[in-house]
Design an enzyme around this catalytic site. Structure first.
Site, PDB file in Angstrom:
ATOM      1  N   VAL A  78       0.853  -1.185   0.000  1.00 36.72           N
ATOM      2  CA  VAL A  78       0.000   0.000   0.000  1.00 36.72           C
ATOM      3  C   VAL A  78       0.888   1.233   0.000  1.00 36.72           C
ATOM      4  CG1 VAL A  78      -0.223   0.051   2.527  1.00 36.72           C
ATOM      5  CG2 VAL A  78      -1.961   1.161   1.098  1.00 36.72           C
ATOM      6  N   GLU A  79       0.561   2.200  -0.823  1.00 39.30           N
ATOM      7  CA  GLU A  79       1.324   3.451  -0.866  1.00 39.30           C
ATOM      8  C   GLU A  79       1.129   4.169   0.461  1.00 39.30           C
ATOM      9  OE1 GLU A  79       2.369   7.099  -0.849  1.00 39.30           O
ATOM     10  OE2 GLU A  79       0.305   7.132  -1.572  1.00 39.30           O
ATOM     11  N   LYS A  81       1.456   7.209   1.845  1.00 39.08           N
ATOM     12  CA  LYS A  81       0.671   8.429   2.034  1.00 39.08           C
ATOM     13  C   LYS A  81      -0.818   8.135   1.907  1.00 39.08           C
ATOM     14  CE  LYS A  81       0.218  13.259   0.646  1.00 39.08           C
ATOM     15  NZ  LYS A  81       0.731  14.346  -0.256  1.00 39.08           N
ATOM     16  N   CYS A 180      13.040   8.256  -0.328  1.00 44.84           N
ATOM     17  CA  CYS A 180      11.759   7.955  -0.966  1.00 44.84           C
ATOM     18  C   CYS A 180      11.942   8.068  -2.482  1.00 44.84           C
ATOM     19  CB  CYS A 180      10.687   8.925  -0.479  1.00 44.84           C
ATOM     20  SG  CYS A 180       9.127   8.798  -1.393  1.00 44.84           S
ATOM     21  N   ASP A 187      14.690   8.475   4.614  1.00 45.07           N
ATOM     22  CA  ASP A 187      14.120   7.469   5.507  1.00 45.07           C
ATOM     23  C   ASP A 187      15.257   6.871   6.315  1.00 45.07           C
ATOM     24  OD1 ASP A 187      11.373   7.572   4.556  1.00 45.07           O
ATOM     25  OD2 ASP A 187      12.110   6.624   2.728  1.00 45.07           O
TER      26      ASP A 187
END
Length: 273
Positions: A78-79, A81, A180, A187
């Site tokens: 799942v992305e 954001k 990212c 990150d």
């Protein structure tokens, strides 16, 4: 190689406070796996959520935290954001119980990712073991002297197979940094590497991990890249890679890939998460 389609990352954001499952965006795992030779037979991605809130049946705000576990065998991730915006859409939505919220998130994520996603929610006043901070096991390989790093471009050739004793060893570093792939935001993670095989050169491993400081990839992709590089270049008999990424937007992500018995593998919350 399949290209990343436009996502919510890096775009102007509209925040929703009424339940909106359509915000969830899947990303194919094939994006990060193209070109990799070795894949861990077992693993999962553990997401911890810290900032979930909703209304109870009396219209009173409630707070919760929880875990989301996505199997590494899933076709999609799942992305991040989109997940944050989706969870935010619960804010002004009324539910009868925490169990109802848990079941709804489980249903929505399992549908979008086309796999069995496990979700567990807790009241913020509880103390579930998975939220108690701990220190990763293993020998710390972070070096502040004795080695000179001259190039921070991704450089798997730094890993070389040596003759030596066969060992079982757990190593860790607190200095993993990646970027990212969409926004370029940094990150940070602590990483634990458990292996069986010819003993790894600790300085070379440290230098290799530092070569990822400017590498762009989603958390899950970076862990699978590290697993592939160690397995292919060092010919290890067994390997486990766990990365505990620090929180962003109220969520931390912890990908685990392993050849060992999955029941013996534990994803902990590190001190800085």
């Amino acid at each position: 190689m399949e290209k990343l389609q436009p996502t919510l990352l890096g775009q102007a954001t509209t925040y929703y406070d009424e339940y909106c499952p359509g915000l969830l965006e899947p990303i194919s795992r094939t994006l990060g796996r193209a070109g990799l030779k070795y894949f861990a037979p077992q693993g999962y991605d553990l997401w911890r959520i810290y900032e979930l809130t909703f209304l109870n049946k009396l219209n009173i705000p409630c707070g919760a935290m929880g875990t989301i576990c996505v199997p590494a065998s899933s076709a999609f991730i799942v992305e991040s954001k989109s997940l944050k915006l989706y969870l935010g859409s619960f804010t002004q939505t009324k539910f009868s119980s925490l169990d109802e919220v848990e079941q709804l998130i489980t249903h929505d994520l399992s549908k979008v990712l086309e796999c069995e996603v496990k979700v567990k929610l807790y009241d913020v006043d509880s103390t579930p073991p998975c939220f108690v901070p701990q220190t990763l096991a293993g020998k710390l390989i972070d070096l502040t002297s004795g080695v000179t790093l001259t190039n921070f471009a991704y450089h798997p050739e730094l890993l070389t197979k040596h003759d030596g004793p066969r060992v079982e060893e757990v190593l860790r570093s607190n200095l993993l940094r990646t970027l990212c792939p969409v926004t370029g935001q940094p990150d940070h993670a602590s990483i634990q590497i458990h292996y069986q095989g010819v003993q790894v050169n600790h300085q070379e491993l440290f230098a290799y991990l530092m070569s990822l400081r400017l590498h762009r990839g989603f958390h899950e992709q970076c862990v699978e890249l590290i697993y592939n590089d160690l397995k292919s270049r060092l010919k290890l008999d067994k390997l486990e890679v766990l990365a505990c990424f620090t929180r962003r937007g109220g969520i931390d992500i912890n990908p685990l890939r392993t050849d060992f018995d999955l029941d013996d593998c534990a994803v902990i919350r590190t001190l800085r998460q």
